[in-house]
Motif scaffolding. Structure first.
Motif, PDB file in Angstrom:
ATOM      1  N   GLY A   1      55.856  34.714  42.974  1.00  0.00           N
ATOM      2  CA  GLY A   1      55.152  33.558  42.448  1.00  0.00           C
ATOM      3  C   GLY A   1      55.628  32.259  43.068  1.00  0.00           C
ATOM      4  O   GLY A   1      54.832  31.407  43.459  1.00  0.00           O
TER       5      GLY A   1
ATOM      6  N   LYS B   1      50.476  25.850  34.164  1.00  0.00           N
ATOM      7  CA  LYS B   1      49.545  26.907  33.762  1.00  0.00           C
ATOM      8  C   LYS B   1      49.201  26.824  32.280  1.00  0.00           C
ATOM      9  O   LYS B   1      48.040  26.955  31.891  1.00  0.00           O
ATOM     10  CB  LYS B   1      50.143  28.279  34.079  1.00  0.00           C
TER      11      LYS B   1
ATOM     12  N   LEU C   1      55.754  31.839  34.938  1.00  0.00           N
ATOM     13  CA  LEU C   1      55.002  33.057  35.214  1.00  0.00           C
ATOM     14  C   LEU C   1      55.127  34.037  34.059  1.00  0.00           C
ATOM     15  O   LEU C   1      56.107  34.001  33.311  1.00  0.00           O
ATOM     16  CB  LEU C   1      55.538  33.705  36.498  1.00  0.00           C
TER      17      LEU C   1
ATOM     18  N   LEU D   1      50.453  39.513  38.974  1.00  0.00           N
ATOM     19  CA  LEU D   1      50.268  38.066  39.049  1.00  0.00           C
ATOM     20  C   LEU D   1      48.793  37.665  39.082  1.00  0.00           C
ATOM     21  O   LEU D   1      48.479  36.490  39.255  1.00  0.00           O
ATOM     22  CB  LEU D   1      50.979  37.510  40.287  1.00  0.00           C
TER      23      LEU D   1
ATOM     24  N   TRP E   1      46.384  32.551  46.977  1.00  0.00           N
ATOM     25  CA  TRP E   1      47.053  32.250  45.710  1.00  0.00           C
ATOM     26  C   TRP E   1      46.468  31.003  45.060  1.00  0.00           C
ATOM     27  O   TRP E   1      46.198  29.995  45.721  1.00  0.00           O
ATOM     28  CB  TRP E   1      48.536  32.047  45.965  1.00  0.00           C
TER      29      TRP E   1
ATOM     30  N   LEU F   1      46.557  33.388  37.360  1.00  0.00           N
ATOM     31  CA  LEU F   1      47.632  33.932  36.544  1.00  0.00           C
ATOM     32  C   LEU F   1      47.135  34.307  35.150  1.00  0.00           C
ATOM     33  O   LEU F   1      46.319  33.586  34.550  1.00  0.00           O
ATOM     34  CB  LEU F   1      48.763  32.908  36.402  1.00  0.00           C
TER      35      LEU F   1
END
Length: 290
Positions: free
Chosen positions: A26, A145, A217, A253, A277, A282
């Motif tokens: 990540g 996130k 994460l 992920l 990415w 996520l």
């Protein structure tokens, strides 16, 4: 984000397991997607918990999985003078103080330290721990996130330890001083480290330095809900055949892998991950059973 610098900072208490690979990937993909630098720092602050040869094994494992870092490796064991110098400054100006309270006493008082020693002015040769005054507690922070995350007030306002009574420097102090010294702009790590984030932001504020941004994460847990960790005897990931575990971690992920990528060369898989990415992929959950 211009001049992005990210990092992966494992402790050498054992080989990398699936959960630590997720954190490494990540942080690596985020750095590469931002056209930034990715640093590796070995957090060897606690010799009694370290496994001989683990630091070298960790670096060998990262290379086996195609995760190549920028610049030289930093070792926290070589940074003791910097940590002590900052502590000495805070002791001199009253921002830090010596504390003689034991864990048993703190637990009996409600499991949170209530500032018992803050005004006692205990002597420097006492062999006691050093605590930092939390004059402006951080009770909420923003995660890239998950948005706003609240921290329990009792935890946030606690004067926390920055040097243990056994002479070892505390994680919260070392990680912030090192991130500042290395110019880190964002910390990408597992959700198990959400709790100390408020303390670390407090340290940035006391140091009058702009805090990094944070991205936590999802945490890999076993069927019983326990975090995959070295303490819980999570198995080491395979160095000789990394592709299957790499693919599993990328799916964990949130990657939707195209046909053919799972059989591609390792370098091609990692390059594809860096190019594709994005934080939105996520999972929303903070914990996922593996």
């Amino acid at each position: 984000m211009n001049n992005y610098i990210g990092r992966f900072a494992p402790s050498p208490s054992g080989p990398l397991h699936f959960g630590s690979l997720v954190a490494a990937l990540g942080s690596y993909f985020q750095a590469r997607a931002m056209n930034g630098q990715w640093l590796v720092r070995i957090e060897d602050l606690d010799p009694p918990r370290e496994m001989p040869g683990a630091a070298d094994l960790i670096l060998k494992t990262l290379e086996a999985y195609g995760l190549h870092w920028d610049h030289n490796i930093w070792y926290q064991s070589r940074r003791h003078d910097a940590y002590q110098a900052q502590i000495d400054t805070w002791l001199a100006n009253g921002q830090a103080y010596y504390c003689r309270c034991t864990r048993k006493q703190i637990k009996a008082a409600g499991d949170y330290y209530n500032g018992t020693c803050r005004h006692l002015q205990l002597p420097s040769d006492s062999g006691y721990a050093v605590r930092l005054r939390m004059d402006v507690p951080i009770t909420r922070f923003y995660d890239e996130k998950h948005g706003d995350i609240d921290i329990p007030h009792d935890l946030a306002q606690e004067d926390f330890i920055i040097k243990r009574r056994d002479g070892l420097f505390a994680y919260n102090l070392a990680v912030v001083l090192d991130d500042i010294a290395q110019g880190v702009t964002q910390v990408v790590r597992g959700a198990d480290l959400i709790e100390p984030t408020g303390r670390q932001i407090s340290l940035y504020n006391i140091l009058e330095h702009k805090p990094v941004s944070y991205l936590h994460l999802p945490l890999a847990v076993d069927q019983s809900g326990h975090k995959l960790s070295k303490q819980n005897h999570a198995p080491a990931i395979d160095l000789k055949n990394p592709r299957p575990t790499l693919i599993q971690a990328m799916k964990f992920l949130g990657f939707q892998l195209p046909a053919g990528i799972e059989t591609a060369e390792l370098a091609e898989i990692v390059a594809w991950g860096s190019q594709n990415w994005h934080i939105q992929q996520l999972p929303d959950a903070l914990e996922i059973t593996r």
